[in-house]
Motif scaffolding. Structure first.
Motif, short mmCIF file in Angstrom:
data_model
loop_
_atom_site.label_atom_id
_atom_site.label_comp_id
_atom_site.label_asym_id
_atom_site.label_seq_id
_atom_site.Cartn_x
_atom_site.Cartn_y
_atom_site.Cartn_z
N LYS A 1 45.75 -13.45 16.81
CA LYS A 1 46.33 -14.59 17.51
C LYS A 1 47.85 -14.35 17.64
CE LYS A 1 43.91 -18.23 17.85
NZ LYS A 1 43.41 -18.79 19.09
N PHE A 2 48.43 -14.85 18.73
CA PHE A 2 49.83 -14.65 19.02
C PHE A 2 50.45 -15.97 19.46
CE2 PHE A 2 47.44 -10.83 19.75
CZ PHE A 2 48.19 -9.85 19.12
N ASP A 3 51.74 -16.16 19.13
CA ASP A 3 52.45 -17.36 19.57
C ASP A 3 52.54 -17.39 21.10
OD1 ASP A 3 52.92 -18.17 16.92
OD2 ASP A 3 54.74 -16.95 16.83
N ILE A 4 52.80 -16.23 21.69
CA ILE A 4 52.94 -16.09 23.13
C ILE A 4 52.02 -14.98 23.61
CG2 ILE A 4 54.51 -15.60 25.06
CD1 ILE A 4 56.82 -16.23 22.99
N VAL A 5 51.21 -15.27 24.60
CA VAL A 5 50.44 -14.25 25.30
C VAL A 5 51.10 -14.11 26.66
CG1 VAL A 5 48.21 -13.64 26.29
CG2 VAL A 5 48.32 -14.69 24.03
N PHE A 6 51.58 -12.91 26.94
CA PHE A 6 52.40 -12.65 28.12
C PHE A 6 51.76 -11.57 28.98
CE2 PHE A 6 55.60 -10.16 30.29
CZ PHE A 6 56.42 -11.12 30.86
N SER A 7 51.82 -11.79 30.28
CA SER A 7 51.27 -10.82 31.22
C SER A 7 52.07 -10.85 32.51
CB SER A 7 49.80 -11.19 31.48
OG SER A 7 49.30 -10.49 32.57
N THR A 8 52.54 -9.71 32.93
CA THR A 8 53.25 -9.65 34.21
C THR A 8 52.63 -8.58 35.10
OG1 THR A 8 55.38 -9.44 35.35
CG2 THR A 8 55.10 -8.12 33.36
N GLN A 9 52.34 -8.96 36.32
CA GLN A 9 51.79 -8.06 37.33
C GLN A 9 50.44 -7.46 36.92
OE1 GLN A 9 53.49 -8.49 39.98
NE2 GLN A 9 55.16 -9.44 38.86
N VAL A 10 49.66 -8.22 36.17
CA VAL A 10 48.33 -7.77 35.74
C VAL A 10 47.23 -8.53 36.48
CG1 VAL A 10 46.74 -7.61 33.78
CG2 VAL A 10 49.14 -7.02 33.47
N ALA A 11 47.36 -9.85 36.56
CA ALA A 11 46.29 -10.67 37.13
C ALA A 11 45.89 -10.22 38.54
CB ALA A 11 46.69 -12.14 37.15
N LEU A 12 46.86 -9.78 39.32
CA LEU A 12 46.54 -9.37 40.68
C LEU A 12 45.70 -8.10 40.74
CD1 LEU A 12 49.59 -7.71 42.39
CD2 LEU A 12 49.65 -8.45 40.03
N HIS A 13 45.59 -7.39 39.62
CA HIS A 13 44.79 -6.17 39.57
C HIS A 13 43.40 -6.38 38.96
CE1 HIS A 13 48.34 -4.13 40.84
NE2 HIS A 13 49.00 -4.48 39.75
N ILE A 14 43.13 -7.58 38.50
CA ILE A 14 41.83 -7.88 37.91
C ILE A 14 40.89 -8.32 39.02
CG2 ILE A 14 40.59 -9.39 36.31
CD1 ILE A 14 43.19 -9.54 34.67
N PRO A 15 39.71 -7.72 39.09
CA PRO A 15 38.76 -8.13 40.13
C PRO A 15 38.49 -9.64 40.04
CG PRO A 15 37.99 -6.13 39.06
CD PRO A 15 39.17 -6.63 38.26
N PRO A 16 38.40 -10.32 41.19
CA PRO A 16 38.22 -11.77 41.19
C PRO A 16 37.07 -12.25 40.29
CG PRO A 16 38.68 -11.03 43.40
CD PRO A 16 38.53 -9.79 42.55
N LYS A 17 36.00 -11.50 40.23
CA LYS A 17 34.86 -11.93 39.42
C LYS A 17 35.18 -11.93 37.91
CE LYS A 17 32.62 -7.38 39.04
NZ LYS A 17 32.86 -7.20 37.62
N ASP A 18 36.27 -11.25 37.51
CA ASP A 18 36.63 -11.15 36.09
C ASP A 18 37.82 -12.02 35.69
OD1 ASP A 18 34.62 -9.24 35.72
OD2 ASP A 18 35.97 -7.57 36.16
N ILE A 19 38.42 -12.73 36.64
CA ILE A 19 39.63 -13.52 36.35
C ILE A 19 39.37 -14.60 35.31
CG2 ILE A 19 41.18 -15.27 37.34
CD1 ILE A 19 42.18 -12.53 37.88
N VAL A 20 38.30 -15.35 35.46
CA VAL A 20 38.02 -16.44 34.51
C VAL A 20 37.84 -15.88 33.10
CG1 VAL A 20 36.37 -18.26 33.88
CG2 VAL A 20 37.11 -18.00 36.26
N LYS A 21 37.14 -14.78 32.96
CA LYS A 21 36.93 -14.16 31.65
C LYS A 21 38.26 -13.69 31.07
CE LYS A 21 34.58 -12.32 28.27
NZ LYS A 21 34.09 -13.16 27.20
N ALA A 22 39.10 -13.07 31.89
CA ALA A 22 40.40 -12.58 31.41
C ALA A 22 41.28 -13.74 30.93
CB ALA A 22 41.11 -11.80 32.52
#
Length: 142
Positions: free
Chosen positions: A103-124
């Motif tokens: 577990k982390f205080d902050i979960v950070f992601s930049t320029q990643v979501a746009l590379h995840i296939p749409p079918k996997d976004i909810v899971k990610a």
């Protein structure tokens, strides 16, 4: 072509296209300001899709206990080198199928979501929520 094949192909211009740092110095200042603006200064951060670790110097400067997740076999050796250089723990993880209970205080992601296939976004995003004690910051392309 699957996810890994695409990012290691000519079509994506190879893995180094994404690893030359932030798109601008202004981006780094903005990220710094966002992290510092949180109501209570947090101590742990997970950098999802950290690439070679372009933000590791910032996490180090902010004195955050940082962990970087990178899924690419091609990029991960560079992630390890920069993790060692800046004191950031690194793991080979794919946000779509995490294998940790950390577990982390902050979960950070930049320029990643746009590379995840749409079918996997909810899971990610669901996995990001599981990893977060409080904050999730997702930055996408402008």
């Amino acid at each position: 072509m699957n996810y890994e094949e695409y990012w290691n192909s000519e079509k994506s211009k190879g893995p180094n296209m994404h690893l030359n740092g932030l798109s601008s110095y202004a981006d780094a200042i903005w990220i710094n300001d966002v992290i510092r603006s949180l109501p209570i200064y947090r101590k742990t951060i997970l950098d999802i899709g950290c690439g070679k670790g372009r933000l590791f110097p910032l996490w180090n400067e902010l004195k955050l206990n940082a962990t970087g997740y990178e899924w690419s076999d091609v990029i991960f050796p560079h992630t390890i080198v920069n993790g060692n250089k800046y004191g950031v723990k690194v793991r080979k993880e794919d946000i779509r199928s995490i294998t940790t209970d950390d577990k982390f205080d902050i979960v950070f992601s930049t320029q990643v979501a746009l590379h995840i296939p749409p079918k996997d976004i909810v899971k990610a995003i669901s996995n990001m929520k599981k990893l977060s004690n409080e904050y999730i910051i997702i930055i996408t392309a402008r």
